[in-house]
Design a protein around this motif. Structure first.
Motif, PDB file in Angstrom:
ATOM      1  N   PRO A 104       4.079   2.021   5.484  1.00 49.00           N
ATOM      2  CA  PRO A 104       5.410   2.438   5.128  1.00 49.00           C
ATOM      3  C   PRO A 104       6.127   1.810   3.679  1.00 49.00           C
ATOM      4  O   PRO A 104       7.079   1.403   3.674  1.00 49.00           O
ATOM      5  N   SER A 105       5.172   1.425   2.796  1.00 48.08           N
ATOM      6  CA  SER A 105       5.529   0.599   1.727  1.00 48.08           C
ATOM      7  C   SER A 105       4.318   0.748   0.650  1.00 48.08           C
ATOM      8  O   SER A 105       3.033   1.040   0.744  1.00 48.08           O
ATOM      9  N   LEU A 106       4.737   1.015  -0.413  1.00 53.81           N
ATOM     10  CA  LEU A 106       3.786   0.858  -1.751  1.00 53.81           C
ATOM     11  C   LEU A 106       3.265  -0.626  -2.084  1.00 53.81           C
ATOM     12  O   LEU A 106       2.304  -0.528  -2.934  1.00 53.81           O
ATOM     13  N   ASN A 107       3.598  -1.534  -1.361  1.00 55.19           N
ATOM     14  CA  ASN A 107       3.248  -2.761  -1.810  1.00 55.19           C
ATOM     15  C   ASN A 107       1.772  -3.140  -1.742  1.00 55.19           C
ATOM     16  O   ASN A 107       0.951  -3.735  -2.831  1.00 55.19           O
ATOM     17  N   THR A 108       1.014  -2.526  -0.835  1.00 52.00           N
ATOM     18  CA  THR A 108      -0.508  -2.859  -0.899  1.00 52.00           C
ATOM     19  C   THR A 108      -1.042  -2.207  -1.917  1.00 52.00           C
ATOM     20  O   THR A 108      -1.798  -2.952  -2.494  1.00 52.00           O
TER      21      THR A 108
END
Length: 402
Positions: free
Chosen positions: A57-61
């Protein structure tokens, strides 16, 4: 030869294949995941690339993996969407944008807001310091900024509750408490950090693209009356920290190569750490609408300090970068009255109220008002690419807070 996608892309779409912005979406009955916008669809990257990186649920990785990885993924997605041979495997992973929910695209680590538009800073100076030079002595020597509140950076379409706080009108003998009466917008552009840096090192203007993943639109809502009472001597606090809205799509820097321009002439010449060998000004055309009526068209190419200079200044003291760090340009304004990116400028602090098509007037925002910011930029092969939109509607102050 012009590159086109086998996915239908309507004329004038923000999302031709030369754009391919990243976001996070939630399909009906399914978990949130990373996708890429193409025309009127979003492509589920976890499905077509078969990677856990994108089933999150996030682009961070993904952003933390660095520029080489970003470039490889963009090239692969472009191939999947342009080579008809991939259609049968890719088509089942396409969702119509109208059938999904778009979420905050990244987890915010730190948030910094700059004050990088000379026209905006000068307008504010003329309003509030009419007998002094419009710019403070440091303004043309460094990008002025402040640390915001990361926890209240919110996705587009999140309701904006009118904030309450202390305010002291000029005629009042003492401060009072209650809902802000001077709620404003700030049309801004944001920059999302992907690759971090080590504590104690500085990031040069030349390394901007090694760290910044992409660009989005920002509305940094501002309670001008709360801000005016609190900001001396330490600057913005509660007048800014209640909400900052960001658009759901992050346009990668790779999509903006044709939009790069030089900043306006900088005089005096900045100190060496702020000088750019390659320009990172951006030719973006913003559009601000209030209740579906366009009220301003701020030009981002007039911004005095570039995003690369802002990043260099933010880290010159050795402050490290983290994946998900986010910084914004500050209000974008141009030299013409209809290019001002805030209501305080458009109404000149209330002296010239805006008259809307329905006959109503605005100095600041009323409950129920909806503000939408859009932007476009030149893309590859003569295309025009867009950023989607960031929008928010003002809800009344909560009684228990007033």
């Amino acid at each position: 030869m012009t590159v086109t996608s086998w996915v239908p892309v309507p004329a004038g779409s923000d999302f031709p294949v030369t754009n391919l912005p990243y976001g996070v979406f939630e399909p009906a009955g399914g978990p949130a995941r990373v996708g890429v916008a193409i025309g009127e669809h979003v492509l589920d990257l976890a499905a077509v690339l078969d990677e856990e990186t994108f089933a999150q649920p996030s682009l961070n990785t993904f952003m933390a993996q660095g520029r080489e990885r970003w470039q490889q993924t963009r090239a692969r997605v472009t191939d999947l969407l342009t080579d008809e041979a991939h259609r049968s495997e890719v088509e089942p992973a396409l969702y119509r944008l109208g059938d999904v929910r778009l979420l905050l695209p990244f987890s915010v680590a730190d948030y910094v807001d700059f004050y990088a538009s000379e026209q905006h800073a000068s307008n504010i100076g003329r309003m509030f310091r009419p007998d002094s030079p419009p710019l403070m002595p440091n303004w043309k020597h460094l990008p002025v900024g402040y640390h915001g509140r990361a926890g209240t950076v919110v996705a587009s379409d999140t309701p904006i509750v009118r904030p309450s706080g202390q305010r002291k009108p000029p005629q009042a003998e003492a401060p009072m408490f209650g809902p802000s009466q001077r709620l404003d917008i700030e049309a801004e552009v944001g920059f999302v950090v992907g690759a971090g840096s080590d504590l104690g090192t500085a990031v040069s203007t030349e390394d901007f693209a090694e760290h910044v993943f992409g660009v989005c639109l920002v509305n940094d809502w501002s309670a001008r009356d709360i801000q005016a009472w609190e900001y001396v001597p330490l600057g913005p606090f509660l007048g800014k920290s209640f909400a900052t809205s960001v658009s759901p799509w992050i346009v990668p820097l790779e999509a903006l190569q044709q939009a790069r321009v030089s900043t306006p002439e900088q005089d005096p010449q900045p100190l060496p750490y702020l000088r750019e060998k390659q320009p990172w000004g951006l030719d973006l055309d913003l559009e601000v609408s209030l209740n579906d009526e366009v009220i301003a068209r701020p030009p981002f190419d007039a911004l005095y300090w570039s995003p690369a200079q802002q990043l260099a200044h933010m880290t010159i003291n050795g402050a490290c970068l983290r994946t998900g760090d986010f910084y914004a340009s500050g209000t974008v304004s141009g030299s013409e009255p209809d290019q001002r990116g805030s209501l305080i400028e458009l109404s000149w602090n209330g002296e010239n109220p805006l008259t809307l098509k329905d006959g109503s007037q605005r100095v600041f925002l009323a409950d129920g008002d909806t503000v939408t910011i859009r932007a476009t930029a030149p893309g590859a092969e003569g295309t025009r690419i867009g950023f989607g939109e960031v929008t928010g509607t003002i809800h009344p102050a909560r009684e228990e807070l007033s």
